[in-house]
Write an enzyme that holds these catalytic residues in place. Sequence first.
Site, PDB file in Angstrom:
ATOM      1  N   HIS A 145       0.822  -1.224   0.000  1.00  0.00           N
ATOM      2  CA  HIS A 145       0.000   0.000   0.000  1.00  0.00           C
ATOM      3  C   HIS A 145       0.854   1.272   0.000  1.00  0.00           C
ATOM      4  O   HIS A 145       0.336   2.352  -0.295  1.00  0.00           O
ATOM      5  CB  HIS A 145      -0.914   0.037   1.231  1.00  0.00           C
ATOM      6  CG  HIS A 145      -1.908  -1.079   1.287  1.00  0.00           C
ATOM      7  ND1 HIS A 145      -2.788  -1.353   0.265  1.00  0.00           N
ATOM      8  CD2 HIS A 145      -2.158  -2.003   2.256  1.00  0.00           C
ATOM      9  CE1 HIS A 145      -3.542  -2.394   0.597  1.00  0.00           C
ATOM     10  NE2 HIS A 145      -3.171  -2.807   1.789  1.00  0.00           N
ATOM     11  N   ASP A 182      -4.329 -10.673  -1.971  1.00  0.00           N
ATOM     12  CA  ASP A 182      -4.522 -10.129  -0.628  1.00  0.00           C
ATOM     13  C   ASP A 182      -5.969  -9.667  -0.501  1.00  0.00           C
ATOM     14  O   ASP A 182      -6.651  -9.445  -1.500  1.00  0.00           O
ATOM     15  CB  ASP A 182      -3.559  -8.951  -0.414  1.00  0.00           C
ATOM     16  CG  ASP A 182      -3.544  -8.463   1.019  1.00  0.00           C
ATOM     17  OD1 ASP A 182      -2.805  -9.056   1.834  1.00  0.00           O
ATOM     18  OD2 ASP A 182      -4.257  -7.504   1.328  1.00  0.00           O
ATOM     19  N   HIS A 184      -6.845  -6.801   0.383  1.00  0.00           N
ATOM     20  CA  HIS A 184      -6.909  -5.422  -0.092  1.00  0.00           C
ATOM     21  C   HIS A 184      -6.038  -5.191  -1.319  1.00  0.00           C
ATOM     22  O   HIS A 184      -4.997  -5.829  -1.481  1.00  0.00           O
ATOM     23  CB  HIS A 184      -6.483  -4.468   1.026  1.00  0.00           C
ATOM     24  CG  HIS A 184      -7.299  -4.604   2.268  1.00  0.00           C
ATOM     25  ND1 HIS A 184      -6.770  -4.997   3.478  1.00  0.00           N
ATOM     26  CD2 HIS A 184      -8.629  -4.411   2.476  1.00  0.00           C
ATOM     27  CE1 HIS A 184      -7.735  -5.046   4.390  1.00  0.00           C
ATOM     28  NE2 HIS A 184      -8.866  -4.698   3.805  1.00  0.00           N
TER      29      HIS A 184
END
Length: 246
Positions: A145, A182, A184
């Site tokens: 991220h 994943d 996210h």
Amino acid sequence: MEEEVDSDGQKRYRTAVSYDEHMSSHFHSWKEDFTEKPERFTETIKRCKKYGLLERCKYVPSRLATEEEMMVYHTKELIDILEKSQFLPLEEMRKLSRLYDYLYFHKDIYNNARLALGCTIDLVEQVVTGKVLNGFAIVRPPGHHAMSNEFNGYCYLNNVATAAKLAIKNHGLKRILILDWDVHHGQGIQYCFYDNPNVLYISIHKYLDGKEWPYLRESDYDHTGEAAGVGFNVNIPLNVVSIYLI
């Protein structure tokens, strides 16, 4: 993950592994029951040891990533914030954390993030140079991220994106696949390579028509890259979650 023996009688491993016990100090400083806690690292190591997996692999020693390596993807300003965070009082850490989305600082985070990146870089180097066929970096904190100028979602330094960029820079690689499976979407990796035809980024993630964090429109299937990178970004958003009761 079995070892072989070369013509000189030396062990030659097919699989490498890299980790550092210091990463067990990665935790949420003011919420002990939060999901980001040492067990996310220690339980993985414990499980691998239970089945004798670690000793069957070539161990790649851990090290701290250098500032030069961190700056392959991240800005100097972001790295400076991360470095200074380790010396902040707890309340100042909390204030700094609130500037980012799902991000929590603590006194060991600077070194842990550098360890995670260093392990990942060296593991990829082992594979790219043919010393092993594959490898597993057991690292915390994660990285997918993290963006060039922003921490995000438990991620401080983008381990995979940086290692991939270094593999391209140092070895001239032109075909890299990053498969990100994943809950996210790893937007940090997507942003890094969105116009790059040398990297095929595939992300399988929970999306729920945009209602799942990180709530980004660009996490959907129709964001496929731009310029020379069109077709090299593949999002597989999962919009339905099925629960089976037996």
